[in-house]
Design a protein around this motif. Structure first.
Motif, mmCIF file in Angstrom:
data_model
loop_
_atom_site.group_PDB
_atom_site.id
_atom_site.type_symbol
_atom_site.label_atom_id
_atom_site.label_comp_id
_atom_site.label_asym_id
_atom_site.label_seq_id
_atom_site.Cartn_x
_atom_site.Cartn_y
_atom_site.Cartn_z
ATOM 1 N N THR A 141 0.833 -1.195 0.000
ATOM 2 C CA THR A 141 0.000 0.000 0.000
ATOM 3 C C THR A 141 0.869 1.247 0.000
ATOM 4 O OG1 THR A 141 -1.730 -1.180 1.202
ATOM 5 C CG2 THR A 141 -1.852 1.228 1.220
ATOM 6 N N PHE A 142 0.566 2.160 -0.905
ATOM 7 C CA PHE A 142 1.274 3.422 -1.052
ATOM 8 C C PHE A 142 0.693 4.442 -0.079
ATOM 9 C CE2 PHE A 142 1.259 7.624 -3.198
ATOM 10 C CZ PHE A 142 2.615 7.818 -3.384
ATOM 11 N N LYS A 143 1.562 5.119 0.661
ATOM 12 C CA LYS A 143 1.115 6.119 1.637
ATOM 13 C C LYS A 143 1.962 7.374 1.515
ATOM 14 C CE LYS A 143 -1.089 7.518 5.337
ATOM 15 N NZ LYS A 143 -2.353 8.153 5.073
ATOM 16 N N ILE A 144 1.318 8.524 1.247
ATOM 17 C CA ILE A 144 2.029 9.806 1.252
ATOM 18 C C ILE A 144 2.200 10.213 2.714
ATOM 19 C CG2 ILE A 144 1.933 12.251 0.616
ATOM 20 C CD1 ILE A 144 0.393 11.389 -1.921
ATOM 21 N N ILE A 145 3.445 10.360 3.138
ATOM 22 C CA ILE A 145 3.768 10.699 4.526
ATOM 23 C C ILE A 145 3.596 12.199 4.746
ATOM 24 C CG2 ILE A 145 5.557 10.688 6.293
ATOM 25 C CD1 ILE A 145 6.928 8.455 4.630
ATOM 26 N N SER A 146 4.142 12.995 3.831
ATOM 27 C CA SER A 146 4.069 14.454 3.950
ATOM 28 C C SER A 146 4.377 15.067 2.590
ATOM 29 C CB SER A 146 5.055 14.972 5.000
ATOM 30 O OG SER A 146 6.390 14.760 4.574
ATOM 31 N N TYR A 147 4.129 16.363 2.505
ATOM 32 C CA TYR A 147 4.455 17.096 1.284
ATOM 33 C C TYR A 147 4.681 18.547 1.636
ATOM 34 C CZ TYR A 147 -0.380 18.790 1.273
ATOM 35 O OH TYR A 147 -1.569 19.376 1.602
ATOM 36 N N ASP A 148 5.434 19.226 0.793
ATOM 37 C CA ASP A 148 5.569 20.678 0.926
ATOM 38 C C ASP A 148 5.763 21.264 -0.462
ATOM 39 O OD1 ASP A 148 8.613 20.939 0.468
ATOM 40 O OD2 ASP A 148 8.539 19.602 2.210
ATOM 41 N N TYR A 149 5.522 22.562 -0.535
ATOM 42 C CA TYR A 149 5.592 23.260 -1.819
ATOM 43 C C TYR A 149 6.533 24.435 -1.691
ATOM 44 C CZ TYR A 149 4.093 25.534 -6.116
ATOM 45 O OH TYR A 149 4.065 26.098 -7.358
ATOM 46 N N ASP A 150 7.502 24.495 -2.579
ATOM 47 C CA ASP A 150 8.450 25.609 -2.621
ATOM 48 C C ASP A 150 7.917 26.625 -3.634
ATOM 49 O OD1 ASP A 150 10.605 27.329 -3.384
ATOM 50 O OD2 ASP A 150 12.048 25.832 -2.686
ATOM 51 N N GLU A 151 7.415 27.719 -3.128
ATOM 52 C CA GLU A 151 6.792 28.748 -3.971
ATOM 53 C C GLU A 151 7.789 29.358 -4.955
ATOM 54 O OE1 GLU A 151 3.814 30.522 -5.590
ATOM 55 O OE2 GLU A 151 3.333 29.545 -3.703
ATOM 56 N N ASP A 152 9.031 29.574 -4.516
ATOM 57 C CA ASP A 152 10.035 30.182 -5.393
ATOM 58 C C ASP A 152 10.407 29.247 -6.545
ATOM 59 O OD1 ASP A 152 10.138 32.460 -3.797
ATOM 60 O OD2 ASP A 152 11.798 31.683 -2.578
ATOM 61 N N ARG A 153 10.584 27.991 -6.240
ATOM 62 C CA ARG A 153 10.979 27.014 -7.262
ATOM 63 C C ARG A 153 9.781 26.374 -7.965
ATOM 64 N NH1 ARG A 153 13.549 22.773 -4.504
ATOM 65 N NH2 ARG A 153 13.978 21.878 -6.527
ATOM 66 N N LYS A 154 8.569 26.658 -7.462
ATOM 67 C CA LYS A 154 7.348 26.055 -8.022
ATOM 68 C C LYS A 154 7.472 24.534 -8.048
ATOM 69 C CE LYS A 154 5.322 29.995 -9.005
ATOM 70 N NZ LYS A 154 4.405 30.499 -7.996
ATOM 71 N N THR A 155 7.873 23.987 -6.882
ATOM 72 C CA THR A 155 8.147 22.558 -6.789
ATOM 73 C C THR A 155 7.391 21.929 -5.625
ATOM 74 O OG1 THR A 155 10.356 22.895 -7.702
ATOM 75 C CG2 THR A 155 9.977 20.835 -6.534
ATOM 76 N N LEU A 156 6.672 20.861 -5.926
ATOM 77 C CA LEU A 156 5.999 20.050 -4.913
ATOM 78 C C LEU A 156 6.896 18.874 -4.577
ATOM 79 C CD1 LEU A 156 3.393 19.237 -3.292
ATOM 80 C CD2 LEU A 156 2.822 17.844 -5.318
ATOM 81 N N ARG A 157 7.189 18.671 -3.297
ATOM 82 C CA ARG A 157 7.939 17.483 -2.857
ATOM 83 C C ARG A 157 6.969 16.567 -2.131
ATOM 84 N NH1 ARG A 157 13.730 17.869 -0.449
ATOM 85 N NH2 ARG A 157 14.080 17.784 -2.701
ATOM 86 N N LEU A 158 6.849 15.341 -2.624
ATOM 87 C CA LEU A 158 6.042 14.310 -1.980
ATOM 88 C C LEU A 158 6.972 13.324 -1.294
ATOM 89 C CD1 LEU A 158 3.460 13.434 -4.784
ATOM 90 C CD2 LEU A 158 3.065 14.809 -2.744
ATOM 91 N N ARG A 159 6.706 13.024 -0.018
ATOM 92 C CA ARG A 159 7.436 11.990 0.713
ATOM 93 C C ARG A 159 6.464 10.839 0.940
ATOM 94 N NH1 ARG A 159 8.155 16.705 2.647
ATOM 95 N NH2 ARG A 159 10.165 17.737 2.496
ATOM 96 N N PHE A 160 6.914 9.625 0.666
ATOM 97 C CA PHE A 160 6.000 8.490 0.724
ATOM 98 C C PHE A 160 6.721 7.228 1.193
ATOM 99 C CE2 PHE A 160 7.625 9.151 -3.535
ATOM 100 C CZ PHE A 160 8.047 7.906 -3.962
#
Length: 156
Positions: free
Chosen positions: A131-150
């Motif tokens: 089972t896939f589970k997203i642990i956390s995420y954050d968004y860098d507004e300057d770089r326009k980048t979403l980081r997903l941790r799973f």
């Protein structure tokens, strides 16, 4: 004729590496973004970065997790085939290939859901992933980048 592929210097955990492919395909189809170009894939937890103009809402993050698990639950075959770069260019995005990439590529298919060039290790069927589970995420507004941790919750 012996196929000549690039050497692969990393030993991935096949279920996690395979779910990275499913996550990439899900992000591309959901948001129209490119596949992750910055990923750190490990057995215990992993992360992928995606270029997005805005941060997804919590409901969208949950929908990503749900879709990845829906694909996993379909028990899709994970297969490999070999072809030249010329043959592959109309099937997969070759922009991530290193300059020294071999002329022969290994194309990984996860059912009809995802197809990409890859030299890593994979499961043979999505039923082996867990089972896939997203642990956390954050968004860098300057770089326009979403980081997903799973992570993966292994089948018992």
């Amino acid at each position: 004729m012996k196929l000549q592929l690039n050497d692969h210097n990393k030993e991935e955990y096949p279920p996690m590496h395979t779910v990275e492919h499913i996550l990439n395909a899900t992000m591309v189809s959901t948001f129209g973004c490119p596949r992750s170009r910055n990923a750190h894939i490990e057995r215990k937890k992993s992360k992928c970065d995606y270029q997005l103009p805005v941060c997804p809402m919590q409901e969208e993050i949950q929908a990503i997790e749900n879709k990845v698990n829906e694909v996993i639950s379909q028990n899709l075959p994970v297969t490999a085939e070999f072809m030249t770069q010329e043959q592959a260019k109309n099937i997969v995005d070759l922009s991530k290939l290193p300059a020294n990439a071999s002329e022969t590529l290994r194309i990984i298919r996860i059912g009809d859901y995802d197809t990409c060039a890859c030299i890593g290790t994979h499961v043979s069927n999505t039923s082996e992933i867990g089972t896939f589970k997203i642990i956390s995420y954050d968004y860098d507004e300057d770089r326009k980048t979403l980081r997903l941790r799973f992570k993966l919750i292994e089948k018992r």
